[in-house]
Design a protein around this motif. Structure first.
Motif, PDB file in Angstrom:
ATOM      1  N   GLN A  42       0.874  -1.165   0.000  1.00  0.00           N
ATOM      2  CA  GLN A  42       0.000   0.000   0.000  1.00  0.00           C
ATOM      3  C   GLN A  42       0.919   1.224   0.000  1.00  0.00           C
ATOM      4  OE1 GLN A  42      -3.141  -0.344  -0.451  1.00  0.00           O
ATOM      5  NE2 GLN A  42      -3.829  -2.207   0.543  1.00  0.00           N
ATOM      6  N   GLU A  43       0.419   2.379  -0.448  1.00  0.00           N
ATOM      7  CA  GLU A  43       1.272   3.566  -0.550  1.00  0.00           C
ATOM      8  C   GLU A  43       0.568   4.812  -0.031  1.00  0.00           C
ATOM      9  OE1 GLU A  43       4.035   3.514  -4.253  1.00  0.00           O
ATOM     10  OE2 GLU A  43       2.012   2.984  -4.933  1.00  0.00           O
ATOM     11  N   ILE A  44       1.359   5.776   0.406  1.00  0.00           N
ATOM     12  CA  ILE A  44       0.867   7.115   0.722  1.00  0.00           C
ATOM     13  C   ILE A  44       0.921   7.894  -0.584  1.00  0.00           C
ATOM     14  CG2 ILE A  44       1.273   9.226   2.034  1.00  0.00           C
ATOM     15  CD1 ILE A  44       2.740   7.393   4.118  1.00  0.00           C
ATOM     16  N   LEU A  45      -0.238   8.326  -1.073  1.00  0.00           N
ATOM     17  CA  LEU A  45      -0.318   8.995  -2.370  1.00  0.00           C
ATOM     18  C   LEU A  45      -0.125  10.504  -2.278  1.00  0.00           C
ATOM     19  CD1 LEU A  45      -3.375   7.079  -3.834  1.00  0.00           C
ATOM     20  CD2 LEU A  45      -0.947   6.671  -4.282  1.00  0.00           C
ATOM     21  N   GLY A  46      -0.437  11.075  -1.148  1.00  0.00           N
ATOM     22  CA  GLY A  46      -0.309  12.520  -1.004  1.00  0.00           C
ATOM     23  C   GLY A  46      -0.816  12.986   0.344  1.00  0.00           C
ATOM     24  N   GLU A  47      -0.672  14.290   0.554  1.00  0.00           N
ATOM     25  CA  GLU A  47      -1.136  14.911   1.785  1.00  0.00           C
ATOM     26  C   GLU A  47      -1.994  16.114   1.413  1.00  0.00           C
ATOM     27  OE1 GLU A  47       2.578  15.664   3.770  1.00  0.00           O
ATOM     28  OE2 GLU A  47       2.958  13.523   4.039  1.00  0.00           O
ATOM     29  N   GLU A  48      -3.092  16.307   2.124  1.00  0.00           N
ATOM     30  CA  GLU A  48      -4.030  17.387   1.841  1.00  0.00           C
ATOM     31  C   GLU A  48      -4.378  18.108   3.133  1.00  0.00           C
ATOM     32  OE1 GLU A  48      -7.563  15.890   0.001  1.00  0.00           O
ATOM     33  OE2 GLU A  48      -6.464  14.753  -1.504  1.00  0.00           O
ATOM     34  N   VAL A  49      -4.729  19.374   3.021  1.00  0.00           N
ATOM     35  CA  VAL A  49      -5.256  20.130   4.151  1.00  0.00           C
ATOM     36  C   VAL A  49      -6.708  20.460   3.840  1.00  0.00           C
ATOM     37  CG1 VAL A  49      -5.059  22.221   5.528  1.00  0.00           C
ATOM     38  CG2 VAL A  49      -2.985  21.081   4.702  1.00  0.00           C
ATOM     39  N   VAL A  50      -7.613  20.030   4.730  1.00  0.00           N
ATOM     40  CA  VAL A  50      -9.040  20.267   4.574  1.00  0.00           C
ATOM     41  C   VAL A  50      -9.539  20.910   5.866  1.00  0.00           C
ATOM     42  CG1 VAL A  50     -11.297  19.197   4.187  1.00  0.00           C
ATOM     43  CG2 VAL A  50      -9.272  18.261   3.057  1.00  0.00           C
ATOM     44  N   ASN A  51     -10.123  22.102   5.742  1.00  0.00           N
ATOM     45  CA  ASN A  51     -10.630  22.833   6.909  1.00  0.00           C
ATOM     46  C   ASN A  51      -9.568  22.983   8.001  1.00  0.00           C
ATOM     47  OD1 ASN A  51     -13.183  23.130   5.731  1.00  0.00           O
ATOM     48  ND2 ASN A  51     -13.862  21.176   6.553  1.00  0.00           N
ATOM     49  N   GLY A  52      -8.321  23.188   7.596  1.00  0.00           N
ATOM     50  CA  GLY A  52      -7.251  23.400   8.553  1.00  0.00           C
ATOM     51  C   GLY A  52      -6.631  22.138   9.127  1.00  0.00           C
ATOM     52  N   TYR A  53      -7.107  20.969   8.729  1.00  0.00           N
ATOM     53  CA  TYR A  53      -6.575  19.701   9.216  1.00  0.00           C
ATOM     54  C   TYR A  53      -5.815  19.003   8.098  1.00  0.00           C
ATOM     55  CZ  TYR A  53      -9.681  20.305  13.193  1.00  0.00           C
ATOM     56  OH  TYR A  53     -10.319  20.794  14.298  1.00  0.00           O
ATOM     57  N   ALA A  54      -4.637  18.486   8.420  1.00  0.00           N
ATOM     58  CA  ALA A  54      -3.820  17.783   7.433  1.00  0.00           C
ATOM     59  C   ALA A  54      -4.206  16.304   7.414  1.00  0.00           C
ATOM     60  CB  ALA A  54      -2.343  17.932   7.766  1.00  0.00           C
ATOM     61  N   TYR A  55      -4.365  15.774   6.219  1.00  0.00           N
ATOM     62  CA  TYR A  55      -4.713  14.369   6.013  1.00  0.00           C
ATOM     63  C   TYR A  55      -3.754  13.740   5.030  1.00  0.00           C
ATOM     64  CZ  TYR A  55      -9.243  15.536   8.043  1.00  0.00           C
ATOM     65  OH  TYR A  55     -10.235  15.952   8.878  1.00  0.00           O
ATOM     66  N   ARG A  56      -3.551  12.449   5.190  1.00  0.00           N
ATOM     67  CA  ARG A  56      -2.809  11.669   4.201  1.00  0.00           C
ATOM     68  C   ARG A  56      -3.807  10.844   3.404  1.00  0.00           C
ATOM     69  NH1 ARG A  56       2.745   9.396   6.971  1.00  0.00           N
ATOM     70  NH2 ARG A  56       4.026  11.050   6.070  1.00  0.00           N
TER      71      ARG A  56
END
Length: 94
Positions: A4-18
């Motif tokens: 499995q892989e980490i595809l990217g990181e995003e910030v949504v409503n001030g929270y960072a997600y992988r």
């Protein structure tokens, strides 16, 4: 083991997600022979062709709750004389 892989990181409503892959595992073949014994995840954000994990590692015990594996990671500070660093709280489908 299925990768499995980490595809990217995003910030949504001030929270960072992988964002990670969610490749389904085929455990056995048509004869019932075991094909895969589980999955693994390298702690590398592969977004943009990145191959550096910046020293990220899992340094705590994992928990399994309601079919989810939960653990924290640590990314040490770049300055070897500094303390601390940053990391992620990871929650994945076991």
């Amino acid at each position: 083991m299925l990768k499995q892989e980490i595809l990217g990181e995003e910030v949504v409503n001030g929270y960072a997600y992988r964002v990670t892959t969610d490749s389904q595992i085929t455990w056995t073949d048509s004869k019932g022979d075991i094909v895969k014994r589980g999955w693994y995840l390298d702690l590398v954000n592969t977004e943009g062709g990145n191959t550096n994990n910046f020293g990220e590692r899992q340094v705590s015990d994992s928990l399994v709750r309601n079919g989810r594996i939960i653990f924290t990671t640590l990314i040490p500070s770049e300055d070897p004389c500094s303390f601390g660093g940053e990391g992620w709280l990871m929650e994945l489908d076991a």
